[in-house]
Write an enzyme that holds these catalytic residues in place. Sequence first.
Site, PDB file in Angstrom:
ATOM      1  N   LYS A  68       3.417 -14.951   3.304  1.00  0.00           N
ATOM      2  CA  LYS A  68       3.700 -15.568   2.003  1.00  0.00           C
ATOM      3  C   LYS A  68       5.064 -15.977   1.683  1.00  0.00           C
ATOM      4  CE  LYS A  68       1.675 -17.485  -1.819  1.00  0.00           C
ATOM      5  NZ  LYS A  68       0.742 -18.698  -1.723  1.00  0.00           N
TER       6      LYS A  68
ATOM      7  N   ASP B 298      -2.911 -18.201   1.385  1.00  0.00           N
ATOM      8  CA  ASP B 298      -3.515 -18.631   0.685  1.00  0.00           C
ATOM      9  C   ASP B 298      -4.525 -19.888   1.730  1.00  0.00           C
ATOM     10  OD1 ASP B 298      -1.521 -19.994   0.750  1.00  0.00           O
ATOM     11  OD2 ASP B 298      -1.347 -20.853  -1.212  1.00  0.00           O
TER      12      ASP B 298
ATOM     13  N   TYR C 233       0.616  -1.281  -0.074  1.00  0.00           N
ATOM     14  CA  TYR C 233       0.082   0.050  -0.080  1.00  0.00           C
ATOM     15  C   TYR C 233       0.907   1.151  -0.001  1.00  0.00           C
ATOM     16  CZ  TYR C 233      -4.858  -1.735   1.018  1.00  0.00           C
ATOM     17  OH  TYR C 233      -5.990  -2.278   0.888  1.00  0.00           O
TER      18      TYR C 233
ATOM     19  N   ASP D 202      -6.175  -6.808   4.659  1.00  0.00           N
ATOM     20  CA  ASP D 202      -7.368  -6.118   3.769  1.00  0.00           C
ATOM     21  C   ASP D 202      -8.225  -7.348   3.266  1.00  0.00           C
ATOM     22  OD1 ASP D 202      -8.992  -4.187   2.645  1.00  0.00           O
ATOM     23  OD2 ASP D 202      -7.897  -4.686   0.578  1.00  0.00           O
TER      24      ASP D 202
ATOM     25  N   ASP E  87     -12.182  -8.965   5.213  1.00  0.00           N
ATOM     26  CA  ASP E  87     -13.527  -8.921   4.393  1.00  0.00           C
ATOM     27  C   ASP E  87     -14.143 -10.194   4.550  1.00  0.00           C
ATOM     28  OD1 ASP E  87     -13.226  -6.227   3.666  1.00  0.00           O
ATOM     29  OD2 ASP E  87     -14.385  -6.500   1.698  1.00  0.00           O
TER      30      ASP E  87
HETATM   31  C1  IPM Z   1     -10.316  -1.223   4.136  1.00  0.00           C
HETATM   32  C2  IPM Z   1     -10.804  -0.448   2.941  1.00  0.00           C
HETATM   33  C3  IPM Z   1      -9.428   0.531   2.518  1.00  0.00           C
HETATM   34  C4  IPM Z   1      -8.243  -0.343   2.306  1.00  0.00           C
HETATM   35  C5  IPM Z   1      -9.750   1.257   1.048  1.00  0.00           C
HETATM   36  C6  IPM Z   1     -10.928   1.894   1.162  1.00  0.00           C
HETATM   37  C7  IPM Z   1      -8.304   2.081   0.826  1.00  0.00           C
HETATM   38  O1  IPM Z   1     -10.866  -1.354   1.983  1.00  0.00           O
HETATM   39  O2  IPM Z   1     -10.220  -0.239   5.131  1.00  0.00           O
HETATM   40  O3  IPM Z   1     -10.165  -2.185   4.525  1.00  0.00           O
HETATM   41  O4  IPM Z   1      -7.743  -1.077   1.321  1.00  0.00           O
HETATM   42  O5  IPM Z   1      -7.201  -0.344   3.486  1.00  0.00           O
HETATM   43 MG    MG Z   2     -10.765  -3.316   2.779  1.00  0.00          MG
END
Ligand code: IPM
Ligand code: MG
Length: 361
Positions: A195, A227, A135, A251, A255
């Site tokens: 990884k 993975d 990032y 990230d 999710d």
């Molecule tokens: C998160 C989001 C952010 C990230 C985006 C909006 C830049 O997906 O906070 O997880 O990738 O960190």
């Molecule tokens: Mg995210």
Amino acid sequence: MKIAILPGDGIGTEIVAEAVKVLKALDLSLETETALVGGAAYDAYGHPLPAATLKLAQDADAILFGAVGDWKYDTLDRPLRPEQAILGLRKNLGLFANFRPAICYPQLVDASSLKRERVSGLDILIIRELTGDIYFGQPRGRRIATDGHFPGAEEAFDTMRYSRPEIERIAHVAFQAARKRKASGGAGRVTSVDKANVLETFQLWKDVVTEIGLQYPDVALDHMYVDNAAMQLVRAPKKFDVVVTGNMFGDILSDAAAMLTGSIGMLPSASLNDKGQGLYEPSHGSAPDIAGKGVANPLATILSAAMMLRFSLNQPEAAARIEQAVDKVLSQGLRTPDIYSEGTTRVGTVEMGDAVLKALG
Ligand code: IPM
Ligand code: MG
């Protein structure tokens, strides 16, 4: 106590309004100031993170953040895109430690896409390093284009990097969190996700986490490739306790973990620096597809406000009041569409906020 309120874009304004409503009902001496961020700030000032917004955030004890982003900004040069606002805040404030707890409320076991027995009782903590990795690699996001524009680009690259001190400090955060959870019944285990079989960056990650782990003999440490971790998260999520990983993997995995709890609309997060200052935001995004419809789930943001009270404002009782209120409204059967299941009562964003307010008692 001064709180910067940064609602942002899409559903951000709707969900943050509900969290602010709940905070204000607590009778704490909280001073709040609101500013534009993300696409909203770009529209008003030509920049997603205007200097005044950054200053407000820097001077605050804590920041309550909604979400940023909308497809309509996709053609902007990257430094002007809404996402740069949250990345800029994280970097400028040094918010390197991101806590993303994934807890499955018993009332929501049937909202999860996984079988009841897989997620019932789930309580894991993902700790994501937030200011390094691909990032923020150097040089970042520069596309090689003959004419300097995207359509003509022949190549694109990003660099993945971590330094030893960056890994050391997030490893300490993870081991300490596992130790603390162990004191209240947790497994006392850290799973470091990497990884290392392919990437030098993550060989260093694994080596350094292993080294730091020697200082925490009371906490178990294991390592998992990313993975495999993705697979284990949906196969047997309850085997995890604390997961620590880099920015990119964190990230993605957070999710995935969110869905175990029923909905990403339930997942709060805290991003802390070494001064205890923090930014609190739901783990989900700005969801432009449902923005303005009054159907977004405000609970992740309300729970983020509770984390703020606990981590940055030293108000654990107030935090617990909010968490108990959320528990209560779920027991009452109130559900925004993302967590709706048969036999429950469908409500909108504002109704859900009102219900939490009422449940505060
Ligand atoms: C998160 C989001 C952010 C990230 C985006 C909006 C830049 O997906 O906070 O997880 O990738 O960190
Ligand atoms: Mg995210």
